[in-house]
Structures are given as C-alpha cells and as structure tokens.
Design an enzyme around this catalytic site. Structure first.
Site, short mmCIF file in Angstrom:
data_model
loop_
_atom_site.label_atom_id
_atom_site.label_comp_id
_atom_site.label_asym_id
_atom_site.label_seq_id
_atom_site.Cartn_x
_atom_site.Cartn_y
_atom_site.Cartn_z
N HIS A 169 45.43 50.49 28.16
CA HIS A 169 46.34 49.95 29.19
C HIS A 169 45.61 49.00 30.14
O HIS A 169 46.02 48.83 31.28
CB HIS A 169 47.00 51.07 30.01
CG HIS A 169 47.55 52.18 29.18
ND1 HIS A 169 48.84 52.19 28.72
CD2 HIS A 169 46.97 53.31 28.70
CE1 HIS A 169 49.04 53.30 27.99
NE2 HIS A 169 47.91 53.98 27.95
N SER A 290 37.74 21.44 36.66
CA SER A 290 39.04 21.14 37.25
C SER A 290 38.95 19.80 37.96
O SER A 290 37.92 19.46 38.54
CB SER A 290 39.41 22.23 38.25
OG SER A 290 40.32 21.73 39.21
N LYS A 296 35.21 24.96 39.74
CA LYS A 296 35.80 25.66 38.60
C LYS A 296 35.10 25.41 37.27
O LYS A 296 34.62 24.32 37.01
CB LYS A 296 37.27 25.22 38.44
CG LYS A 296 38.15 25.70 39.56
CD LYS A 296 38.68 27.09 39.30
CE LYS A 296 39.85 27.00 38.37
NZ LYS A 296 40.63 28.20 38.30
N GLU A 303 41.54 29.70 25.83
CA GLU A 303 42.99 29.61 26.10
C GLU A 303 43.70 28.84 24.99
O GLU A 303 44.83 29.18 24.61
CB GLU A 303 43.23 28.92 27.44
CG GLU A 303 42.77 29.78 28.62
CD GLU A 303 42.72 28.99 29.92
OE1 GLU A 303 43.72 28.33 30.25
OE2 GLU A 303 41.68 29.02 30.59
#
Ligand code: ARG
Length: 471
Positions: A169, A290, A296, A303
């Site tokens: 979980h 970024s 970043k 992804e």
C-alpha cells in the site's frame, strides 16, 4: 457541372498493377486511405527476401524459366540497393511496398517481372513479410531485455545486503534488501522473454503459397519456401494463412505486459529519486532541467517510459478491435495491423534502452534507504514472530500484543527499540530484553531465509540461479 465533386482533374491515375477493369482512378481521399507505403516501406527487406524465395521455388518447380528467375532475382537485389542508398522513389499511387517493388522491377527488367506474381497474392505476401519482420523484432527485443536483466543483476549483486523498506500500500511494511527488490524485476523480465519466445514459435510459420485465400493450381512447393525463409513449417490452411493476425495480437499482448513491467519500475524510480524518498539519484544523462526552476532535475526518462506504456496497451486494444469479428479471409481492415505493431516495437525497444541506462547509471543512496527502513515500525512482525517462537503464543495473540506496543511507541514518538522495557512489560510481562534483539532491520532481513525470501544468502542464490537461467 460535375456530379462527383471528389473526382477532380487531379484524381490519381489508375493503378497499373490492377487497373485493367477500371476506367477511372481513385478519389484523392481514397488514395490516401488506401496507401500504406508510408509505413509498410519498413517491410522492404522482408518483401524482397520473400519474393526471392518464391522466385527460386517457381524456377525449381519449372513454373517460370531459369532465365526469368535470374533476371527477377538480380533485379530485386538491385532494388534493395536502391532502397538502401536512398535513390528508390516510393509512390502513393502504387499503394504499398509490394506494388512499389514489383512496379520498379518491371521498369528494370521488363516483362519477366510480371511472372513473379505467379501463384502468389499480396494476401500471402504481406502475411509472410510481417511474420519475417516480427521474428527479427522479437529477436532484437529478446537480446536487449537480456541486457537489461544483466544490468539489474549486476546492481542486485552489489546490494544483496543493502537494507531498504519494503512496501505494501506504499506504506512501510517489512525491511528488505535493495538486491531482493531489483531481483523481482529480473523475474518479471524473464517471464516477458518467455512469452516472446513462445509467441515466436507461432510467428515462425509460413503463409507463403496460400495465394489469395484458396491455394493455387500451380505445382508449388510451400515447404521449400518455408525452409528458405527460415520458417519452421508452412501453415496448414490457406484461408487461415492469409487471415490470421493472432501472431500480432499475441506479440502485442506480450509487449503490453512487458512495458507495464517497465512502467512499474519507472514509477518506482520516479518515487525513489524524489527528495522525499532520496533512495537513488539519477545520472544527469537521464534527467532534464526545468525552464523556470533552476534547481530542478526531473526524471523525464522514467516518466516517458511510464507514459509510453499507454501507447503499447492502446496498440493491443486497437488491433484486437480491428480483428474482432472480421469474416474470413483477408479484408483491408487488416492493413491497420502494421502501425500499432511498428510503433509498439519502436516504443518498447526505446524504453528497454532507457530503463537499462537509468539502472546502470543511477547512484544508490544506501544511507537514505537504511534510515527509511528503520522508520514505520518495520520490524513489528519480527517482534510478533519472537512471541510465537519463544513463548509459544498463537500468532493472532502475538499480533494483538505487538499492536499495543506499536501504539505505545507512537504515543511516545519513539521507535520500538527505544521503548523502556518496563513499560513494554506492562503490556506483556513475558517480553524480555532478548525480544528486542530482533528489532534491528539487518537481523530482520537476515532472518527471512525461506526460499525466495530477502535474506542476503537467499538473494545471492537467486542471483546465481537467474544468471544460469537467463544470461
Ligand atoms: N497493403 C496491404 C496490407 O497491408 C497488402 C495486402 C493487400 N491485399 C489486397 N487484397 N488488397 O494489408
């Protein structure tokens, strides 16, 4: 006034290869929907190999002359060179790779070219080409998935004893080792390779010689062409041969499962590389910056692997829907098999490379993993197991006692190991200081020696077994 606005003066010309009974060419939109050349040109090498095998068989069976056969065969070789050096002109009016090549062959060698299509149809031709193409694609995917397993095994070996939290979980559950976690993926990719290998057996069957659908009256030798093209056999039913695309659906389902495994690993990499987890740091080569936030470093590679899984699952669904309920035999719907297949092979191959690169180049932050493994009372089960083993309590009762111990630690805001023994004894007087020895995460991990468990000695064995099995 023209009654048919679609048939303007720019209407494409009639296809010379089948236009005998036609007086008008197709509408512009018809040509556009009909032409597959923009994508099926990828089948050129398979198409030429299939044609050469067919031609050699026609000669051997004395269906065409040796002289014509030689002209066809060397003409096809020359066309292959034209395609490979970029001088071949692909034409939409000629619809697909089969007719583009045949038409060019006629330009090069004249009338003999017209004999190549004896005892053959584009229906068995395209099925043959696609099977040859997919067979190569499967071999290349298998080789790169094996490389991915090799990289995972190397990292697992370095981290057989690196402790990290195991989750259920996405909540800390029990400590495991990073090596054990990584080996779970080695198993998944092993099953993926088995699925592809099994699918390959059904891909590797020759439809050549099935003709349009019914076979042919010429004395062909289907076993000869099958053998020449490296197929294990010729398909037994001509109607099945031209209409079967199970082999693509089956491959795509294996591809969908494989890329979903990669997407799960990619998702874990996204989580692990976040500041909150900090378990791994991705190499710069596999991250991006970024345009607004200078600090970043984003895990875009991971992804995109996660995102591309959608395309492959979508490809499976799209071909499944196209094939469902098609009456026998060939119908042009089946031309829609190629783009989803090509896109899936491209996406899958790229994702395997990216995942392999990320795994090989990422830094494992063992301190962060160890600290996280300590959190979340991850050894509570070990304490319950101690009560069972040392005091003979039923597991359910032990579970209840440890639940109360965890609540006490939560109230105090401390770990289980930091609870004063006297306070713990208020809950269960038989708990001794020996019980607290099992709370160390390293001991918890080392104690899980069951087959397939996370104990470093078991993980070492699992790595050796996987090497023998997969590499
Ligand atoms: N381009 C076609 C395809 O990909 C080749 C087969 C065409 N056959 C036909 N009967 N029109 O399916």
């Amino acid at each position: 006034m023209n009654d048919h606005p679609s048939s303007s003066s720019q209407t494409p010309r009639v296809n010379p290869l089948w236009g005998g009974r036609f007086s008008a060419g197709p509408a512009q939109a018809m040509e556009q929907i009909n032409a597959s050349i923009d994508f099926d040109k990828r089948l050129y090498a398979q198409d030429i190999a299939g044609s050469k095998a067919h031609c050699a068989m026609l000669v051997a069976k004395e269906i065409i002359s040796r002289q014509d056969g030689e002209a066809i065969s060397s003409g096809l070789d020359a066309i292959q060179r034209e395609i490979e050096n970029g001088t071949f002109v692909f034409e939409h009016a000629l619809e697909d790779i089969h007719m583009n090549i045949e038409s060019r062959l006629a330009e090069r060698i004249g009338d003999a070219a017209g004999r190549l299509h004896t005892a053959r149809s584009r229906n068995d031709q395209v099925a043959t080409d696609l099977r040859l193409w997919l067979r190569d694609a499967i071999d290349s995917i298998d080789a790169s998935t094996k490389d991915l397993q090799r990289s995972l095994l190397a990292r697992a070996e370095d981290h057989v004893a690196t402790v990290m939290p195991g989750f259920t979980h996405l909540q800390v559950a029990q400590p495991v080792t990073f090596g054990h976690h990584i080996m779970a993926y080695v198993e998944m990719f092993g099953r993926d390779r088995e699925r592809f290998a099994d699918c390959r057996k059904r891909v590797n069957v020759s439809p050549l010689g099935a003709g349009a659908l019914a076979g042919t009256s010429f004395p062909i030798d289907r076993a000869m062409t099958a053998k020449e093209l490296g197929f294990s056999s010729a398909c037994a039913n001509s109607m099945d041969g031209v209409s079967d695309r199970d082999f693509v659906v089956e491959f795509l389902s294996g591809a969908a499962i494989c890329i979903s495994h990669m997407a799960r690993l990619a998702e874990e990499i996204v989580l692990w590389s976040s500041d909150q987890f900090g378990f791994v740091s991705l190499a710069e080569e596999f991250t991006t910056g970024s345009s607004i936030m200078p600090q970043k470093r984003n895990p875009d590679g991971a992804e995109l692997v996660r995102g591309k899984s959608g395309r492959v699952i979508g490809a499976l669904v799209s071909l499944f829907v196209a094939m469902k309920a098609l009456p026998l035999t060939y119908a042009k719907d089946m031309q829609e098999d190629k783009e989803p297949l090509f896109d899936s092979v491209d996406s899958l191959s790229l994702c395997i490379q990216v995942v392999t690169g990320m795994i090989e180049s990422m830094t494992i932050n063992t301190d962060r993993m160890a600290a996280a493994a300590e959190a979340g009372y991850s050894t509570a089960t070990d304490l319950a197991d101690w009560l069972v083993r040392s005091l003979g309590l039923p597991f359910r009762e032990a579970h209840g006692i440890v639940g109360r111990v965890v609540r006490l630690a939560e109230e105090r805001g401390c770990s289980l190991a930091d609870l004063p023994l006297d306070d713990v004894r208020q809950i269960e007087p038989r708990l001794s200081s020996a019980a607290f020895d099992v709370l160390r995460v390293e001991d918890a991990v080392a104690s899980r020696t069951s087959f397939g468990g996370t104990a470093p000695e078991r993980v070492r064995e699992a790595i050796a077994a996987a090497r023998a099995r997969y590499l």
